[in-house]
Design an enzyme around this catalytic site. Structure first.
Site, PDB file in Angstrom:
ATOM      1  N   TYR A 297       0.830  -1.211   0.000  1.00 35.03           N
ATOM      2  CA  TYR A 297       0.000   0.000   0.000  1.00 35.03           C
ATOM      3  C   TYR A 297       0.863   1.258   0.000  1.00 35.03           C
ATOM      4  O   TYR A 297       1.040   1.903   1.015  1.00 35.03           O
ATOM      5  CB  TYR A 297      -0.905  -0.026   1.249  1.00 35.03           C
ATOM      6  CG  TYR A 297      -1.929   1.073   1.363  1.00 35.03           C
ATOM      7  CD1 TYR A 297      -2.841   1.347   0.338  1.00 35.03           C
ATOM      8  CD2 TYR A 297      -2.031   1.827   2.525  1.00 35.03           C
ATOM      9  CE1 TYR A 297      -3.799   2.331   0.471  1.00 35.03           C
ATOM     10  CE2 TYR A 297      -2.987   2.823   2.680  1.00 35.03           C
ATOM     11  CZ  TYR A 297      -3.867   3.072   1.640  1.00 35.03           C
ATOM     12  OH  TYR A 297      -4.820   4.056   1.779  1.00 35.03           O
TER      13      TYR A 297
ATOM     14  N   ARG B 230      -1.432   7.891  -3.818  1.00 36.27           N
ATOM     15  CA  ARG B 230      -2.306   6.945  -3.119  1.00 36.27           C
ATOM     16  C   ARG B 230      -3.580   7.607  -2.600  1.00 36.27           C
ATOM     17  O   ARG B 230      -3.575   8.750  -2.178  1.00 36.27           O
ATOM     18  CB  ARG B 230      -1.520   6.339  -1.936  1.00 36.27           C
ATOM     19  CG  ARG B 230      -2.212   5.195  -1.236  1.00 36.27           C
ATOM     20  CD  ARG B 230      -1.339   4.659  -0.119  1.00 36.27           C
ATOM     21  NE  ARG B 230      -1.315   5.556   1.033  1.00 36.27           N
ATOM     22  CZ  ARG B 230      -0.470   5.404   2.061  1.00 36.27           C
ATOM     23  NH1 ARG B 230       0.434   4.436   2.041  1.00 36.27           N
ATOM     24  NH2 ARG B 230      -0.529   6.240   3.080  1.00 36.27           N
ATOM     25  N   ASP B 231      -4.667   6.830  -2.635  1.00 35.48           N
ATOM     26  CA  ASP B 231      -5.955   7.256  -2.085  1.00 35.48           C
ATOM     27  C   ASP B 231      -6.403   8.574  -2.706  1.00 35.48           C
ATOM     28  O   ASP B 231      -6.698   9.551  -2.015  1.00 35.48           O
ATOM     29  CB  ASP B 231      -5.853   7.383  -0.559  1.00 35.48           C
ATOM     30  CG  ASP B 231      -7.178   7.161   0.141  1.00 35.48           C
ATOM     31  OD1 ASP B 231      -8.147   6.798  -0.537  1.00 35.48           O
ATOM     32  OD2 ASP B 231      -7.245   7.358   1.364  1.00 35.48           O
TER      33      ASP B 231
ATOM     34  N   SER C 207      -5.635   9.165   3.971  1.00 36.19           N
ATOM     35  CA  SER C 207      -4.587   8.159   3.795  1.00 36.19           C
ATOM     36  C   SER C 207      -3.660   8.474   2.627  1.00 36.19           C
ATOM     37  O   SER C 207      -3.061   7.570   2.048  1.00 36.19           O
ATOM     38  CB  SER C 207      -5.225   6.775   3.595  1.00 36.19           C
ATOM     39  OG  SER C 207      -5.936   6.380   4.728  1.00 36.19           O
TER      40      SER C 207
ATOM     41  N   ASP D  44      -7.910   0.743  -2.492  1.00 38.22           N
ATOM     42  CA  ASP D  44      -8.380   2.063  -2.952  1.00 38.22           C
ATOM     43  C   ASP D  44      -7.632   2.578  -4.176  1.00 38.22           C
ATOM     44  O   ASP D  44      -7.394   3.780  -4.303  1.00 38.22           O
ATOM     45  CB  ASP D  44      -8.273   3.099  -1.826  1.00 38.22           C
ATOM     46  CG  ASP D  44      -9.202   2.806  -0.672  1.00 38.22           C
ATOM     47  OD1 ASP D  44     -10.250   2.189  -0.903  1.00 38.22           O
ATOM     48  OD2 ASP D  44      -8.886   3.192   0.467  1.00 38.22           O
TER      49      ASP D  44
ATOM     50  N   ASP E 179      -9.071   5.459  11.020  1.00 37.40           N
ATOM     51  CA  ASP E 179      -9.202   5.677   9.576  1.00 37.40           C
ATOM     52  C   ASP E 179      -8.716   7.058   9.168  1.00 37.40           C
ATOM     53  O   ASP E 179      -8.361   7.277   8.007  1.00 37.40           O
ATOM     54  CB  ASP E 179     -10.664   5.535   9.153  1.00 37.40           C
ATOM     55  CG  ASP E 179     -11.172   4.119   9.287  1.00 37.40           C
ATOM     56  OD1 ASP E 179     -10.436   3.178   8.947  1.00 37.40           O
ATOM     57  OD2 ASP E 179     -12.324   3.942   9.744  1.00 37.40           O
TER      58      ASP E 179
END
Length: 364
Positions: A59, A64-65, A71, A113, A316
């Site tokens: 990840y 990312r995201d 995140s 994601d 989260d």
């Protein structure tokens, strides 16, 4: 977990049960690669030479995201970012995994994601920019990780509340086909190393909704999909992850995609707790779901396992509106207040998840 026991000693029984059930290790930064060696050593010691499974999450894609803030990663969605992802993230991970003992089986959850965002959030500039790097990064990761003996990879495929609508179900198929085809072209071993797909990663969609709508106060209605009648919500028949796996299995028929699935049941024990199906941050009222189990449902043979991918108690995202990486989803009415940054320990959430576990944690 022990920090929560220090706050509330009544959690000690649950912590004992959870600690033996198997948790995933998130390689969410380049610095986290240092976790691999001790984890493999521990697994070898515990196993006594017998086959043992250890699960990691890959990840750290560039950009990312892309559709959220909580995140966001360390690598930019640029040519330099993808070069670093390959040379300083994937390559060192592969090198570390190759040192494992032969009895260790690696289960790898690939880039949550990412590919689902290519389908549903292409209108966002961040996702449009990230999309080619997501494809290239995952293709490279699969081609390199496939060289490791006894590796079983599952690509993230979101959850029923995201891709369960008929148009999304059909739309994700060519994206997955394209990425896997390109990865196999780089390394034919990918075709056997990619076992299937992971659903509900770090989300709250229940394994079985049992007639409960995904949104507080809502009701389900009958609908028909491919000639079969389902209870659905706003045209989406995937009201729980079991149904979603069944629908994906149907959608993958004849496509060449491996129709094998795992469901993240780490926090999905309670249905109908959200104000909106897309609410994903520190959801109030959530509970731990089924403990990890292989072949858990004889009615759904394509379901390989229930597994715990998101560590219970890891936040989260922060609810502090002035903090870096604050995402508005983490300040909604159905999110727990006073949350720390994503990945940091959140005692209030852990306490809630344990006490709301469904099924209840046996013996506690």
């Amino acid at each position: 977990m022990q920090s929560s026991v220090a706050i509330d000693s009544t959690l000690s029984c649950a912590v004992g049960k959870l600690s033996t059930a198997g948790q995933s290790i998130w390689l969410d930064t380049m610095s986290a690669i240092s976790l691999i060696a001790p984890a493999l050593a521990d697994a070898e010691t515990v196993s006594g030479g017998a086959p043992i499974i250890i699960q990691f999450v890959i990840y750290d894609l560039p950009g990312r995201d892309c559709a959220a803030l909580a995140s966001n990663g360390e690598l930019p969605a640029t040519d330099a970012g993808i070069a670093t992802y390959k040379s300083d993230y994937i390559d060192p991970i592969v090198a570390a995994f190759k040192l494992k003992a032969s009895n260790i089986r690696l289960v790898l959850i690939i880039e949550p994601d990412s590919l689902p965002n290519i389908l549903t959030n292409a209108n966002l500039a961040t996702c449009a920019t990230s999309a080619p790097y997501y494809r290239e990064g995952i293709e490279y990761a699969l081609s390199q990780l496939a060289n490791i003996p006894n590796v079983y990879m599952y690509l993230d495929i979101a959850h029923g509340g995201w891709l369960g609508w008929p148009n999304n179900l059909s739309g994700i198929v060519p994206i997955m086909q394209s990425v896997l085809t390109a990865a196999v072209a780089l390394n034919p071993a990918v075709s056997s190393a990619v076992r299937g797909f992971a659903t509900n990663v770090a989300n709250y969609s229940p394994t079985h909704a049992n007639g409960v709508a995904p949104v507080v106060g809502a009701t389900l209605s009958p609908g028909t999909y491919n000639g079969v009648t389902y209870e659905e919500y706003e045209g989406n028949p995937a009201i729980d992850e079991t149904t979603y796996v069944q629908l994906l299995t149907e959608a993958f028929a004849g496509t060449g995609l491996p129709a094998n699935f795992v469901i993240d049941t780490s926090r999905n024990g309670r249905a109908g707790i959200r104000d909106a199906w897309g609410d994903w941050c520190n959801v109030n009222g959530a509970g731990i779901g089924y403990f990890p189990q292989a072949s858990p449902d004889s009615t759904t043979p394509s379901l390989d396992a229930y597994t715990w991918i998101k560590p219970q108690g890891d936040a989260d995202g922060t609810s502090n509106t002035t903090a870096p990486r604050y995402d508005a989803h983490c300040g909604l009415a159905d999110s727990l207040p006073n949350a720390p940054q994503a990945g940091q320990w959140f005692h209030a959430e852990f306490d809630m998840l344990v006490k709301n576990a469904n099924p209840a944690i046996a013996g506690c």
